[in-house]
Design an enzyme around this catalytic site. Structure first.
Site, short mmCIF file in Angstrom:
data_model
loop_
_atom_site.label_atom_id
_atom_site.label_comp_id
_atom_site.label_asym_id
_atom_site.label_seq_id
_atom_site.Cartn_x
_atom_site.Cartn_y
_atom_site.Cartn_z
N LYS A 29 23.03 36.98 44.42
CA LYS A 29 24.10 37.24 45.39
C LYS A 29 24.49 38.72 45.39
CE LYS A 29 28.12 34.94 44.83
NZ LYS A 29 29.32 35.79 44.82
N SER A 30 24.68 39.29 44.21
CA SER A 30 25.09 40.70 44.14
C SER A 30 24.05 41.60 44.80
CB SER A 30 25.24 41.12 42.68
OG SER A 30 26.31 40.44 42.08
N ARG A 34 24.23 43.97 48.38
CA ARG A 34 23.94 45.41 48.32
C ARG A 34 22.72 45.77 49.17
NH1 ARG A 34 26.82 43.79 44.00
NH2 ARG A 34 28.00 45.26 42.73
N ARG A 130 43.50 37.00 46.09
CA ARG A 130 42.90 37.83 45.02
C ARG A 130 43.35 39.29 45.12
NH1 ARG A 130 36.68 36.40 44.66
NH2 ARG A 130 36.92 37.59 42.75
N SER A 174 35.08 46.06 35.96
CA SER A 174 34.80 45.45 37.26
C SER A 174 33.71 46.22 38.00
CB SER A 174 36.06 45.41 38.12
OG SER A 174 35.71 45.09 39.45
N GLN A 176 32.75 45.48 40.91
CA GLN A 176 33.14 45.61 42.32
C GLN A 176 33.97 46.87 42.52
OE1 GLN A 176 35.05 41.87 43.28
NE2 GLN A 176 33.09 40.79 43.40
N ASP A 322 30.56 35.48 35.39
CA ASP A 322 30.56 34.38 36.38
C ASP A 322 30.11 33.05 35.79
OD1 ASP A 322 31.46 36.06 38.38
OD2 ASP A 322 29.44 36.59 39.05
N ARG A 399 31.62 27.78 41.79
CA ARG A 399 31.08 27.64 40.42
C ARG A 399 31.77 26.52 39.64
NH1 ARG A 399 27.54 31.84 40.67
NH2 ARG A 399 28.34 33.80 41.49
C1 S3P Z 1 30.20 41.15 41.37
C2 S3P Z 1 30.98 41.55 40.32
C3 S3P Z 1 31.79 40.63 39.53
C4 S3P Z 1 31.40 39.18 39.74
C5 S3P Z 1 31.17 38.84 41.19
C6 S3P Z 1 30.09 39.73 41.79
C7 S3P Z 1 29.42 42.16 42.10
O1 S3P Z 1 33.15 40.77 39.88
O2 S3P Z 1 32.38 38.31 39.22
O3 S3P Z 1 30.79 37.49 41.34
O4 S3P Z 1 28.50 41.80 42.87
O5 S3P Z 1 29.69 43.37 41.91
P1 S3P Z 1 34.08 41.90 39.20
O6 S3P Z 1 33.41 43.18 39.41
O7 S3P Z 1 35.38 41.79 39.91
O8 S3P Z 1 34.17 41.50 37.75
#
Ligand code: S3P
Length: 448
Positions: A29-30, A34, A130, A174, A176, A322, A399
Protein backbone atom coordinates in the site's frame (compact mmCIF):
# COMPACT_ATOMS: atom_id res chain seq x y z
CA UNK A 1 -15.69 11.42 -5.24
CA UNK A 2 -17.16 9.50 -2.34
CA UNK A 3 -17.73 5.79 -2.84
CA UNK A 4 -19.78 3.85 -0.27
CA UNK A 5 -19.49 0.07 -0.67
CA UNK A 6 -22.24 -2.14 0.83
CA UNK A 7 -21.75 -3.18 4.46
CA UNK A 8 -20.17 -6.62 4.68
CA UNK A 9 -20.01 -9.11 7.54
CA UNK A 10 -17.48 -11.92 8.03
CA UNK A 11 -18.52 -15.02 9.96
CA UNK A 12 -15.72 -17.36 10.96
CA UNK A 13 -16.11 -21.11 10.48
CA UNK A 14 -13.96 -24.14 11.34
CA UNK A 15 -10.83 -24.62 9.21
CA UNK A 16 -11.57 -26.56 6.04
CA UNK A 17 -8.11 -28.21 6.10
CA UNK A 18 -4.65 -27.42 7.51
CA UNK A 19 -3.56 -24.12 5.98
CA UNK A 20 -1.33 -24.76 2.99
CA UNK A 21 -0.41 -23.47 -0.44
CA UNK A 22 1.59 -20.76 -2.16
CA UNK A 23 0.00 -17.35 -2.46
CA UNK A 24 0.90 -13.80 -3.37
CA UNK A 25 -0.93 -11.16 -1.35
CA UNK A 26 -1.75 -7.79 -3.04
CA UNK A 27 0.78 -5.03 -3.63
CA UNK A 28 2.31 -2.86 -0.95
CA UNK A 29 0.00 0.00 0.00
CA UNK A 30 2.72 2.49 0.95
CA UNK A 31 4.62 1.88 -2.29
CA UNK A 32 1.44 2.01 -4.40
CA UNK A 33 0.56 5.47 -3.06
CA UNK A 34 4.07 6.75 -3.64
CA UNK A 35 4.31 5.27 -7.15
CA UNK A 36 1.26 7.31 -8.23
CA UNK A 37 2.44 10.48 -6.48
CA UNK A 38 6.01 10.44 -7.76
CA UNK A 39 4.95 9.09 -11.16
CA UNK A 40 2.53 12.04 -11.50
CA UNK A 41 5.23 14.57 -10.55
CA UNK A 42 7.89 13.02 -12.77
CA UNK A 43 8.84 13.89 -16.32
CA UNK A 44 7.98 10.99 -18.62
CA UNK A 45 5.88 7.83 -18.36
CA UNK A 46 5.99 5.63 -15.26
CA UNK A 47 4.75 2.05 -15.70
CA UNK A 48 3.78 0.38 -12.45
CA UNK A 49 3.30 -3.36 -11.94
CA UNK A 50 1.99 -4.98 -8.76
CA UNK A 51 -0.06 -1.85 -7.91
CA UNK A 52 -2.52 -2.36 -5.05
CA UNK A 53 -6.05 -2.00 -6.46
CA UNK A 54 -7.40 -1.27 -2.99
CA UNK A 55 -9.58 1.70 -2.10
CA UNK A 56 -6.78 3.66 -0.38
CA UNK A 57 -4.33 3.68 -3.27
CA UNK A 58 -7.19 4.03 -5.79
CA UNK A 59 -8.21 7.21 -3.96
CA UNK A 60 -4.70 8.59 -4.44
CA UNK A 61 -4.91 7.67 -8.12
CA UNK A 62 -8.31 9.40 -8.51
CA UNK A 63 -6.98 12.56 -6.82
CA UNK A 64 -4.06 12.88 -9.26
CA UNK A 65 -6.38 12.24 -12.20
CA UNK A 66 -8.57 15.04 -10.84
CA UNK A 67 -5.47 17.27 -11.03
CA UNK A 68 -5.07 16.54 -14.73
CA UNK A 69 -2.59 13.63 -14.66
CA UNK A 70 -3.38 11.02 -17.33
CA UNK A 71 -3.42 7.67 -15.48
CA UNK A 72 -4.63 4.44 -17.07
CA UNK A 73 -7.38 2.32 -15.51
CA UNK A 74 -5.49 -0.19 -13.30
CA UNK A 75 -5.66 -3.71 -14.72
CA UNK A 76 -4.16 -6.69 -12.93
CA UNK A 77 -1.84 -4.38 -11.01
CA UNK A 78 -0.60 -2.56 -14.12
CA UNK A 79 -0.92 1.24 -14.21
CA UNK A 80 0.58 3.77 -16.61
CA UNK A 81 1.14 7.29 -15.29
CA UNK A 82 1.95 10.11 -17.70
CA UNK A 83 3.93 12.41 -15.47
CA UNK A 84 3.26 16.14 -15.70
CA UNK A 85 6.39 17.32 -13.89
CA UNK A 86 6.67 19.00 -10.49
CA UNK A 87 4.82 22.08 -11.73
CA UNK A 88 2.29 20.49 -14.10
CA UNK A 89 -0.64 19.69 -11.77
CA UNK A 90 -3.92 21.50 -12.54
CA UNK A 91 -6.50 22.83 -10.06
CA UNK A 92 -9.10 20.13 -9.35
CA UNK A 93 -12.74 21.00 -9.99
CA UNK A 94 -13.89 19.69 -6.60
CA UNK A 95 -12.47 18.79 -3.17
CA UNK A 96 -10.04 15.85 -3.28
CA UNK A 97 -11.59 12.88 -1.46
CA UNK A 98 -9.10 10.37 0.01
CA UNK A 99 -11.55 8.11 1.87
CA UNK A 100 -9.96 6.18 4.75
CA UNK A 101 -6.37 6.90 3.76
CA UNK A 102 -4.11 8.78 6.16
CA UNK A 103 -1.15 8.27 3.83
CA UNK A 104 -2.96 10.01 0.95
CA UNK A 105 -3.97 12.96 3.08
CA UNK A 106 -0.66 13.52 4.85
CA UNK A 107 1.65 12.98 1.86
CA UNK A 108 -0.55 14.93 -0.51
CA UNK A 109 -0.72 17.83 1.97
CA UNK A 110 3.05 18.20 1.46
CA UNK A 111 2.74 18.18 -2.32
CA UNK A 112 -0.31 20.48 -2.41
CA UNK A 113 1.33 23.04 -0.10
CA UNK A 114 3.75 23.73 -2.96
CA UNK A 115 1.14 24.28 -5.71
CA UNK A 116 0.00 27.56 -7.27
CA UNK A 117 -3.70 26.75 -6.67
CA UNK A 118 -5.97 26.11 -3.66
CA UNK A 119 -7.15 22.59 -2.81
CA UNK A 120 -9.44 20.97 -0.26
CA UNK A 121 -8.60 17.49 1.08
CA UNK A 122 -11.42 15.47 2.64
CA UNK A 123 -11.85 11.91 3.86
CA UNK A 124 -14.24 9.54 5.57
CA UNK A 125 -15.45 9.63 9.17
CA UNK A 126 -12.51 7.59 10.51
CA UNK A 127 -10.00 9.89 8.79
CA UNK A 128 -11.71 13.05 10.04
CA UNK A 129 -11.02 11.89 13.60
CA UNK A 130 -7.27 11.48 13.00
CA UNK A 131 -4.65 14.12 13.87
CA UNK A 132 -3.50 16.34 11.00
CA UNK A 133 -1.79 18.97 13.16
CA UNK A 134 1.31 16.78 12.90
CA UNK A 135 1.60 17.79 9.22
CA UNK A 136 0.01 21.24 9.48
CA UNK A 137 2.69 22.36 11.99
CA UNK A 138 5.83 21.68 9.91
CA UNK A 139 4.14 22.80 6.68
CA UNK A 140 3.13 26.08 8.35
CA UNK A 141 6.75 26.55 9.45
CA UNK A 142 7.67 26.19 5.78
CA UNK A 143 5.29 29.02 4.87
CA UNK A 144 2.26 26.95 3.83
CA UNK A 145 -1.22 28.24 4.60
CA UNK A 146 -3.60 25.48 5.75
CA UNK A 147 -7.06 25.85 7.24
CA UNK A 148 -8.52 22.93 9.17
CA UNK A 149 -11.23 22.04 11.64
CA UNK A 150 -8.99 22.32 14.72
CA UNK A 151 -6.26 20.13 13.28
CA UNK A 152 -8.66 17.65 11.67
CA UNK A 153 -9.76 17.23 8.05
CA UNK A 154 -11.09 18.69 5.82
CA UNK A 155 -7.91 20.63 5.10
CA UNK A 156 -7.98 23.69 2.87
CA UNK A 157 -4.54 24.29 1.43
CA UNK A 158 -3.95 27.75 0.03
CA UNK A 159 -1.77 27.78 -3.06
CA UNK A 160 0.69 30.35 -4.32
CA UNK A 161 2.90 30.46 -1.22
CA UNK A 162 6.66 30.43 -1.52
CA UNK A 163 7.86 27.62 0.70
CA UNK A 164 11.14 27.84 2.60
CA UNK A 165 13.28 24.91 3.68
CA UNK A 166 13.20 23.80 7.32
CA UNK A 167 15.24 21.47 9.48
CA UNK A 168 12.51 19.47 11.18
CA UNK A 169 12.94 17.19 14.18
CA UNK A 170 9.89 14.93 14.23
CA UNK A 171 8.13 14.75 17.61
CA UNK A 172 6.88 11.22 16.81
CA UNK A 173 8.11 8.29 14.71
CA UNK A 174 5.95 8.81 11.60
CA UNK A 175 6.86 8.01 8.01
CA UNK A 176 3.83 9.97 6.87
CA UNK A 177 5.01 13.16 8.56
CA UNK A 178 8.59 12.64 7.37
CA UNK A 179 7.38 12.05 3.81
CA UNK A 180 5.05 15.06 3.90
CA UNK A 181 7.91 17.39 4.87
CA UNK A 182 10.32 15.91 2.30
CA UNK A 183 7.71 16.19 -0.49
CA UNK A 184 7.02 19.82 0.43
CA UNK A 185 10.81 20.23 0.40
CA UNK A 186 10.79 19.51 -3.36
CA UNK A 187 9.02 22.87 -3.71
CA UNK A 188 11.00 24.83 -1.07
CA UNK A 189 13.93 27.15 -1.53
CA UNK A 190 17.00 25.53 0.02
CA UNK A 191 17.65 22.22 1.77
CA UNK A 192 14.81 20.67 3.80
CA UNK A 193 15.83 18.07 6.39
CA UNK A 194 13.94 15.69 8.66
CA UNK A 195 15.30 13.91 11.73
CA UNK A 196 13.23 11.04 13.09
CA UNK A 197 13.25 9.77 16.71
CA UNK A 198 13.28 6.11 15.53
CA UNK A 199 13.63 4.50 12.09
CA UNK A 200 10.35 4.45 10.11
CA UNK A 201 9.63 3.14 6.63
CA UNK A 202 11.93 4.83 4.12
CA UNK A 203 10.01 4.20 0.90
CA UNK A 204 9.78 7.91 0.05
CA UNK A 205 13.54 8.38 0.35
CA UNK A 206 14.24 5.26 -1.73
CA UNK A 207 11.69 6.05 -4.41
CA UNK A 208 12.80 9.68 -4.75
CA UNK A 209 16.34 8.39 -5.26
CA UNK A 210 15.01 5.88 -7.83
CA UNK A 211 13.38 8.77 -9.72
CA UNK A 212 16.76 10.48 -9.86
CA UNK A 213 16.08 13.03 -7.10
CA UNK A 214 19.00 13.25 -4.68
CA UNK A 215 18.18 12.47 -1.03
CA UNK A 216 21.08 12.97 1.39
CA UNK A 217 20.72 10.42 4.19
CA UNK A 218 22.75 10.16 7.34
CA UNK A 219 21.32 7.94 10.07
CA UNK A 220 18.05 9.45 11.29
CA UNK A 221 18.41 12.44 8.98
CA UNK A 222 17.15 12.81 5.40
CA UNK A 223 17.49 15.97 3.30
CA UNK A 224 16.28 17.15 -0.12
CA UNK A 225 17.02 20.37 -1.96
CA UNK A 226 14.14 22.07 -3.73
CA UNK A 227 14.08 22.93 -7.40
CA UNK A 228 15.13 19.59 -8.92
CA UNK A 229 13.21 17.25 -11.22
CA UNK A 230 11.97 13.64 -11.11
CA UNK A 231 12.59 11.29 -14.02
CA UNK A 232 9.97 8.61 -14.75
CA UNK A 233 10.94 4.95 -14.26
CA UNK A 234 9.33 1.53 -14.09
CA UNK A 235 8.19 0.40 -10.64
CA UNK A 236 7.63 -3.19 -9.52
CA UNK A 237 5.56 -3.07 -6.32
CA UNK A 238 6.17 -6.15 -4.15
CA UNK A 239 3.47 -7.87 -2.07
CA UNK A 240 2.61 -5.98 1.10
CA UNK A 241 4.29 -7.42 4.20
CA UNK A 242 1.49 -5.82 6.24
CA UNK A 243 -1.03 -7.97 4.34
CA UNK A 244 1.26 -11.00 4.47
CA UNK A 245 1.29 -10.57 8.27
CA UNK A 246 -2.27 -11.94 8.56
CA UNK A 247 -1.11 -15.16 6.92
CA UNK A 248 2.15 -15.28 8.91
CA UNK A 249 0.09 -15.30 12.10
CA UNK A 250 -2.65 -17.53 10.67
CA UNK A 251 -0.16 -20.25 9.71
CA UNK A 252 1.72 -19.88 13.00
CA UNK A 253 -1.38 -20.45 15.16
CA UNK A 254 -3.29 -23.01 13.02
CA UNK A 255 -2.23 -26.63 13.65
CA UNK A 256 -0.46 -28.39 10.77
CA UNK A 257 0.00 -25.30 8.59
CA UNK A 258 2.68 -24.89 5.91
CA UNK A 259 2.22 -21.81 3.78
CA UNK A 260 4.43 -19.90 1.33
CA UNK A 261 3.98 -16.19 0.62
CA UNK A 262 5.55 -15.06 -2.65
CA UNK A 263 7.43 -11.85 -3.51
CA UNK A 264 6.95 -10.10 -0.18
CA UNK A 265 8.53 -6.66 0.37
CA UNK A 266 11.34 -7.06 2.90
CA UNK A 267 12.43 -3.47 3.43
CA UNK A 268 14.21 -3.58 6.83
CA UNK A 269 11.99 -0.73 8.07
CA UNK A 270 8.95 -3.02 7.61
CA UNK A 271 10.08 -6.44 8.84
CA UNK A 272 9.43 -5.97 12.57
CA UNK A 273 6.52 -8.43 12.38
CA UNK A 274 8.90 -11.24 11.39
CA UNK A 275 11.33 -10.35 14.20
CA UNK A 276 8.53 -10.23 16.79
CA UNK A 277 6.95 -13.51 15.65
CA UNK A 278 10.34 -15.22 15.65
CA UNK A 279 11.02 -13.97 19.19
CA UNK A 280 7.70 -15.64 20.09
CA UNK A 281 8.91 -18.93 18.58
CA UNK A 282 7.39 -18.73 15.07
CA UNK A 283 8.82 -20.89 12.29
CA UNK A 284 9.37 -18.46 9.40
CA UNK A 285 11.98 -19.05 6.69
CA UNK A 286 13.10 -16.34 4.31
CA UNK A 287 13.65 -17.87 0.85
CA UNK A 288 15.11 -16.45 -2.40
CA UNK A 289 16.01 -12.98 -1.10
CA UNK A 290 16.38 -10.62 -4.07
CA UNK A 291 15.87 -7.01 -5.10
CA UNK A 292 12.96 -5.52 -7.08
CA UNK A 293 12.94 -1.87 -8.09
CA UNK A 294 15.09 -0.57 -5.24
CA UNK A 295 13.33 -2.63 -2.54
CA UNK A 296 14.38 -6.02 -1.11
CA UNK A 297 11.86 -8.87 -1.60
CA UNK A 298 11.73 -12.56 -0.64
CA UNK A 299 9.40 -15.54 -0.36
CA UNK A 300 8.33 -16.40 3.17
CA UNK A 301 7.60 -19.96 4.29
CA UNK A 302 5.71 -20.26 7.56
CA UNK A 303 4.76 -23.38 9.48
CA UNK A 304 2.70 -23.70 12.65
CA UNK A 305 4.71 -23.48 15.85
CA UNK A 306 4.03 -23.22 19.57
CA UNK A 307 4.29 -19.51 20.44
CA UNK A 308 5.31 -18.05 23.79
CA UNK A 309 4.69 -14.62 25.27
CA UNK A 310 7.40 -11.95 25.15
CA UNK A 311 8.09 -8.38 26.14
CA UNK A 312 8.15 -6.73 22.71
CA UNK A 313 11.35 -4.67 22.28
CA UNK A 314 10.30 -1.03 21.84
CA UNK A 315 12.80 -0.59 18.99
CA UNK A 316 10.66 -2.98 16.92
CA UNK A 317 7.42 -1.03 17.41
CA UNK A 318 7.73 1.45 14.48
CA UNK A 319 8.97 -1.39 12.27
CA UNK A 320 5.76 -3.37 12.88
CA UNK A 321 3.38 -0.46 13.50
CA UNK A 322 0.53 -1.75 11.30
CA UNK A 323 0.81 -5.37 12.43
CA UNK A 324 -0.22 -5.12 16.08
CA UNK A 325 -3.89 -6.06 15.66
CA UNK A 326 -2.89 -9.47 14.31
CA UNK A 327 0.14 -9.72 16.64
CA UNK A 328 -2.33 -9.40 19.55
CA UNK A 329 -4.13 -12.43 18.14
CA UNK A 330 -0.79 -14.31 18.09
CA UNK A 331 -0.20 -13.23 21.71
CA UNK A 332 -3.60 -14.62 22.75
CA UNK A 333 -2.52 -18.01 21.32
CA UNK A 334 0.92 -17.94 22.99
CA UNK A 335 1.88 -19.50 26.29
CA UNK A 336 2.38 -16.82 28.94
CA UNK A 337 2.32 -13.06 28.96
CA UNK A 338 3.03 -10.66 26.09
CA UNK A 339 3.67 -7.03 26.96
CA UNK A 340 3.65 -4.17 24.46
CA UNK A 341 4.80 -0.66 25.46
CA UNK A 342 5.82 2.45 23.52
CA UNK A 343 3.00 2.05 21.01
CA UNK A 344 0.79 5.08 21.73
CA UNK A 345 0.68 5.74 17.96
CA UNK A 346 -1.75 2.80 17.75
CA UNK A 347 -4.37 5.04 19.36
CA UNK A 348 -4.48 7.32 16.27
CA UNK A 349 -4.62 4.77 13.45
CA UNK A 350 -7.75 3.95 11.40
CA UNK A 351 -9.26 3.28 14.85
CA UNK A 352 -7.87 3.38 18.38
CA UNK A 353 -6.29 -0.02 17.87
CA UNK A 354 -5.43 -0.49 21.55
CA UNK A 355 -9.01 0.09 22.74
CA UNK A 356 -10.80 -1.68 19.89
CA UNK A 357 -8.56 -4.78 20.06
CA UNK A 358 -8.71 -4.95 23.87
CA UNK A 359 -12.53 -4.76 23.76
CA UNK A 360 -12.83 -7.39 21.04
CA UNK A 361 -10.34 -9.77 22.64
CA UNK A 362 -12.05 -9.40 26.03
CA UNK A 363 -15.45 -10.08 24.45
CA UNK A 364 -13.94 -13.31 23.10
CA UNK A 365 -12.72 -14.33 26.56
CA UNK A 366 -9.03 -13.36 26.22
CA UNK A 367 -7.22 -11.80 29.20
CA UNK A 368 -6.26 -8.56 27.43
CA UNK A 369 -5.59 -5.34 29.27
CA UNK A 370 -5.18 -2.05 27.44
CA UNK A 371 -2.56 0.35 28.77
CA UNK A 372 -1.92 3.97 27.78
CA UNK A 373 0.77 2.98 25.28
CA UNK A 374 0.24 -0.71 24.64
CA UNK A 375 -1.32 -3.94 25.84
CA UNK A 376 -0.79 -6.85 28.24
CA UNK A 377 -2.12 -10.19 27.04
CA UNK A 378 -2.06 -13.48 28.92
CA UNK A 379 -2.14 -16.14 26.23
CA UNK A 380 -3.91 -19.50 26.42
CA UNK A 381 -1.09 -21.58 24.88
CA UNK A 382 -0.93 -23.99 21.95
CA UNK A 383 -3.25 -26.65 23.41
CA UNK A 384 -6.25 -24.43 24.17
CA UNK A 385 -8.77 -22.57 22.05
CA UNK A 386 -8.20 -18.98 23.25
CA UNK A 387 -11.23 -17.41 21.55
CA UNK A 388 -14.94 -17.97 22.24
CA UNK A 389 -17.84 -16.37 20.35
CA UNK A 390 -18.72 -12.72 19.95
CA UNK A 391 -20.02 -10.13 17.50
CA UNK A 392 -17.39 -7.47 16.81
CA UNK A 393 -17.61 -4.12 15.04
CA UNK A 394 -14.24 -3.40 13.45
CA UNK A 395 -14.91 0.37 13.83
CA UNK A 396 -14.04 1.15 10.24
CA UNK A 397 -10.61 -0.47 10.60
CA UNK A 398 -9.55 -2.99 7.93
CA UNK A 399 -6.74 -4.50 9.99
CA UNK A 400 -8.99 -5.11 13.01
CA UNK A 401 -11.46 -6.96 10.75
CA UNK A 402 -8.76 -9.23 9.30
CA UNK A 403 -7.14 -9.83 12.70
CA UNK A 404 -10.40 -11.23 14.11
CA UNK A 405 -10.93 -13.32 10.98
CA UNK A 406 -7.53 -14.93 11.73
CA UNK A 407 -8.58 -15.45 15.37
CA UNK A 408 -11.42 -17.60 14.03
CA UNK A 409 -8.84 -20.31 13.26
CA UNK A 410 -8.50 -20.95 16.99
CA UNK A 411 -12.02 -20.12 18.18
CA UNK A 412 -14.27 -22.50 20.10
CA UNK A 413 -17.29 -20.69 18.66
CA UNK A 414 -18.19 -18.27 15.89
CA UNK A 415 -16.78 -14.76 15.53
CA UNK A 416 -19.02 -12.37 13.61
CA UNK A 417 -17.24 -9.25 12.36
CA UNK A 418 -19.28 -6.30 11.09
CA UNK A 419 -18.21 -3.66 8.57
CA UNK A 420 -15.61 -5.74 6.79
CA UNK A 421 -16.14 -3.64 3.65
CA UNK A 422 -13.19 -1.62 5.00
CA UNK A 423 -10.91 -4.60 4.24
CA UNK A 424 -10.98 -3.43 0.61
CA UNK A 425 -8.95 -0.34 1.56
CA UNK A 426 -5.78 -2.44 1.81
CA UNK A 427 -6.54 -6.08 0.95
CA UNK A 428 -9.14 -6.66 -1.77
CA UNK A 429 -9.74 -10.40 -2.05
CA UNK A 430 -8.68 -11.20 1.52
CA UNK A 431 -11.61 -13.51 2.27
CA UNK A 432 -11.17 -15.49 -0.97
CA UNK A 433 -7.43 -15.96 -0.35
CA UNK A 434 -8.08 -16.99 3.26
CA UNK A 435 -10.60 -19.59 2.04
CA UNK A 436 -8.22 -20.72 -0.74
CA UNK A 437 -5.50 -21.71 1.75
CA UNK A 438 -8.00 -23.58 3.96
CA UNK A 439 -9.32 -20.95 6.38
CA UNK A 440 -13.03 -20.97 7.28
CA UNK A 441 -14.84 -17.71 6.60
CA UNK A 442 -18.18 -16.74 5.11
CA UNK A 443 -18.92 -13.29 3.75
CA UNK A 444 -22.38 -11.77 3.67
CA UNK A 445 -23.57 -8.43 2.38
CA UNK A 446 -26.07 -6.30 4.21
CA UNK A 447 -28.22 -5.19 1.31
CA UNK A 448 -31.04 -3.42 3.19
C1 S3P B 1 2.50 4.73 6.32
C2 S3P B 1 3.06 5.06 7.52
C3 S3P B 1 2.54 4.58 8.80
C4 S3P B 1 1.57 3.43 8.64
C5 S3P B 1 0.59 3.65 7.52
C6 S3P B 1 1.31 3.85 6.20
C7 S3P B 1 3.11 5.27 5.08
O1 S3P B 1 1.87 5.64 9.46
O2 S3P B 1 0.86 3.20 9.84
O3 S3P B 1 -0.28 2.54 7.39
O4 S3P B 1 2.79 4.78 3.98
O5 S3P B 1 3.95 6.19 5.19
P1 S3P B 1 2.66 6.70 10.37
O6 S3P B 1 3.71 7.27 9.54
O7 S3P B 1 1.63 7.69 10.78
O8 S3P B 1 3.18 5.89 11.53
Amino acid sequence: MQHNPPATTYTTAPMQRPLSGEIRVPGDKSLSHRSIMLGALAEGVTEITGFLQGEDSLNTLRCFRAMGVPISEPCDGFVRVEGVGLHGLKPPAAPLYVGNSGTSMRLMAGILAGQAFDTVLTGDESLSRRPMKRVIDPLTQMGAVIESAEGRSPLTIRGGQSLRAIDYVLPMASAQVKSCVLLAGLYAAGQTCTTEPAPTRDHTERMLTGFGYAVARDGARACVTGGGALTARAIDVPADISSAAFFLVAASIAPGADLTLRHVGMNPTRTGVIDILRLMGADITVENPREAGGEPVADLRVKSAPLHGITIPEALVPLAIDEFPVLFVAAACATGRTVLTGAEELRVKESDRIAVMADGLSALGVAAQATADGMIIDGAGACALPFGSARIDCQGDHRIAMAFAVAGLRAAGTITIDHCEFVDTSFPGFAALFQQVGGGLTVSELTA
